[in-house]
Structure formats: structure tokens, C-alpha cells
Scaffold this active site. Structure first.
Site, PDB file in Angstrom:
ATOM      1  N   GLY A  78       0.921  -1.182  -0.070  1.00 54.00           N
ATOM      2  CA  GLY A  78       0.207   0.102  -0.085  1.00 54.00           C
ATOM      3  C   GLY A  78       0.928   1.200   0.046  1.00 54.00           C
ATOM      4  CB  ALA A  89       9.717   3.035   6.611  1.00 52.44           C
ATOM      5  CE  LYS A 117       5.305   0.978  -5.154  1.00 55.60           C
ATOM      6  NZ  LYS A 117       6.224   1.671  -4.310  1.00 55.60           N
TER       7      LYS A 117
END
Length: 380
Positions: free
Chosen positions: A151, A155, A215
Site C-alpha cells: 500500500g 516507513a 508502480k
């Protein structure tokens, strides 16, 4: 701790979170996921190779080497031996670079109890085989439920407890559909969910993984064009058409197109294509501005997942006869010596197509060779 959920008929049912989670990988994202699990009061073991990071987590509740901005929960314990991390774990999250998924999965399998669920938290496609990350682990960990977490998540922001959402995906057996509260996906989603981290559940493992892999390549394309001096129009076009490439590849592999409009698809794509926190976007920016690859990141050997995946993704697409022109353009620039300006000008001069795909036609682009050369010069 039990959490209330509701089945399809509105009847509440108890979900039992995992009690002994192990995280394999002590880098920034592994630390972020370990901290998120531990925020629920769970004792979490995190495995890594770097002695200084292990010492820092255990002695100071920090991981200065990777994510220095925020303290870590005291219930996050770092270990150096794989056996100490996974021997009696009831769920394992593998959070290592995609190139290490096969070897680390094999190592985890030496100590893992039969039937223990494993979630892969890396994104990509294996170059030699064309396998997704979970498919690699399925080969190395037979008999274990294998899923993934994916998703739009950086971090650092997760560690800082910014509101964050991600998708937990596992295949659903018939029993999982009858009693979803007992499924690995739902139990892990509940284990990860805190006041700042929200987990969604999916059974479309292929769709979720394709979104995470492709992506990165689209973000390289966005970075290149942004670095070359173009802005929002160009990036919006690349994101939208890149999303279509993701949907095509997912559908060809049995995934659902609608999965790619969710967090693991459009959400992750939007995040990665719009922030220099993304190493893929950052590398593209530097290349688009004319920095030679060897000099990017000030010459440091930074791993950029989309760089290798530009090849593995397009190799797979070619085998499946799927057209992925943006990914092919990135591959040509990074690996085949193509000029950045000429490659993107050729991408823009492709035959005009229809939206939606169901119209199934293409007409020649009216631009002349001179027009294309002019655009190539502007990009370069």
C-alpha cells in the site's frame, strides 16, 4: 486481546490477533511494521544482520541507522539468529529487498512451525522466473499460507504515527469465506491496526502484488519527465496510463482490475509518483535532469527496486503479449542505451488509442518526424 467484527449478516464475531509475530528485516520498513505490531502491546521479535541496529533497538528503543525520528515500543525485541525470531512465531512478515526473498524464505523455512502464515512485504517480480514475491515464497515454504502487505506507505511517516492505510492480502479458502475472522488476512489486518494504522483485507493476491511492482517503474518515468522540466499535466498522464498498464498485466495473470484502483494500486502509485521520498521517483528526477546513473545519489549504491523490475515486468508482459509502453520506455532508457528525450518523444507519438479499451481502435499520430524531434530535444 479480542476485537469485535461483523460477518456478512451483521452478527458480531471475535477476531484473535496474532500473539507472537516475527518480522524478518531490520531496515526502515521492517522496523515500521514491527513497531506498528508492537503498538498494540504485542511482543514482537525482529530479525536482522546488523549488530548495531539490534543493539540500538534493544538498548535504546530506536533504530538510528534507518529511522531515527521516533522512539520504538519497548515490546519490539531485535534478534540476530533466525531461529530465535521464527521458531515459535504464529505469523511471520518478511521485509527484505525483493532480490533476497527466495534465500530468506528458504532460511525462514528451516525453523518455522508447519502451517504458520507468512506475509511478504517486498514488491517486485523475479527476473529469472517472472514469479511474484509470494509465488517465490510458496516454492520455498510449501504448506504455509502465503500473503502480502502492500500500500501507499513510507516507513518514516508510519514510524511517526501519521495516519496510514495498507492492504493485507491472502488467498481465501472456502473455510475462510465461511469464517473470515479466522483467516490469516483478517487476523493480520487486526494485528496491524492501531489508532494511526488502518489495514484493509483483500483476497486478490495477484492484483495487490502487481500494483506494488509496476508502480515503481511508473514512478521512474514520472521522475524522468519531472527532472526534464515538465510538471503536473505530464505526471498525471503517466500516472493514469501507468495505472492502465498495471490493470492489463494484473488481468492477464488472473487478478481483478478493480483491485488496482485501491490502496495497493492507485494509492501506492500516486504516493510513489509524487514524492522524492520514493527512491524510484528520486532516481528518475536525477536522470531526467541529466545526471549519469553512476553519479546519482552522490555515487552511493542505492537499491532502486523499479530499476531491476523494469526488465522483469516487461519480460513478463512480452510473454503474455501485453502492451506496456511506459514500462518499455523506462526499460529502454535504463538498460538498452536509449536516449531519454527520444524515447519519451516516441512514447508520446504512439498511435492514438481509445478510452475505454472496449472501443478497440488506434489511429496514426499526426505529428511529423520534425515535431517528434523537437519534443525529444525539449525533453533532453
Amino acid at each position: 486481546m479480542q476485537h469485535q467484527s461483523f460477518d456478512a449478516g451483521g452478527v458480531p464475531s471475535a477476531v484473535q490477533p496474532f500473539k507472537r509475530p516475527a518480522v524478518i528485516g531490520i531496515g526502515s520498513w521492517g522496523t515500521a511494521l514491527g513497531a506498528t505490531l508492537a503498538d498494540n502491546g504485542t511482543s514482537v521479535r525482529i530479525w536482522g544482520r546488523k549488530a548495531e541496529a539490534i543493539q540500538d533497538i534493544n538498548a535504546n528503543n530506536r533504530n538510528e541507522a534507518y529511522v531515527a525520528e521516533a522512539p520504538l515500543p519497548p515490546s519490539l525485541h531485535a534478534v540476530h539468529k533466525m531461529a530465535d525470531a521464527v521458531r515459535d512465531a504464529d505469523v511471520v512478515l518478511i521485509v527484505v529487498p525483493s532480490s533476497a526473498i527466495r534465500s530468506v524464505s528458504r532460511q525462514v523455512g528451516e525453523y518455522l512451525a508447519p502451517g504458520t502464515p507468512v506475509a511478504i512485504c517486498a514488491k517486485g517480480i523475479e527476473a529469472e522466473t517472472g514469479l511474484l514475491m509470494t509465488q517465490i515464497s510458496e516454492e520455498e515454504l510449501p504448506g504455509h499460507p502465503i500473503g502480502c502487505v502492500s500500500g501507499p506507505t513510507f516507513a518514516r511517516e508510519t514510524i511517526l504515527r501519521h495516519p496510514t492505510a495498507a492492504t493485507v492480502a491472502f488467498p481465501f479458502s472456502p473455510l475462510d469465506r465461511i469464517s473470515p475472522e479466522k483467516s490469516p488476512a483478517v487476523r493480520l489486518a487486526v494485528s496491524l491496526t492501531t489508532e494511526h494504522f488502518r489495514a484493509y483485507v483483500s483476497d486478490d493476491l495477484v492484483g495487490v502484488e502487481i500494483g506494488g511492482a509496476v508502480k515503481n517503474v511508473i514512478a521512474l518515468a514520472c521522475g524522468m519527465m519531472t527532472g526534464a522540466g515538465f510538471s503536473d499535466n505530464t505526471r498525471a498522464a503517466l500516472i493514469t496510463r501507468g495505472l492502465d498498464e498495471m490493470k492489463l498485466l494484473s488481468a492477464a495473470l488472473g487478478g481483478r482490475r478493480e483491485t488496482l484502483t485501491g490502496l495497493s494500486g492507485l494509492g501506492d502509485l500516486t504516493l510513489t509518483c509524487n514524492s522524492t521520498t520514493s527512491r524510484n521517483m528520486s532516481l528518475g528526477l536525477q536522470l531526467g535532469a541529466g545526471t549519469p546513473r553512476a553519479e546519482c545519489f552522490e555515487g552511493r549504491p542505492v537499491v532502486v527496486e523499479g530499476e531491476a523490475n523494469a526488465v522483469s515486468i516487461t519480460d513478463l508482459a512480452r510473454k503474455l503479449s501485453i502492451s506496456m509502453p511506459i514500462c518499455e520506455t523506462v526499460r529502454a532508457i535504463l538498460h538498452e542505451g536509449a536516449d531519454l528525450g527520444q524515447a519519451f518523444a516516441a512514447l508520446w507519438a504512439r498511435p492514438l488509442e481509445a478510452e475505454p479499451m472496449a472501443m478497440e481502435f488506434a489511429i496514426a499520430h499526426p505529428a511529423t518526424d520534425k515535431d517528434i524531434a523537437t519534443l525529444a530535444e525539449r525533453i533532453s
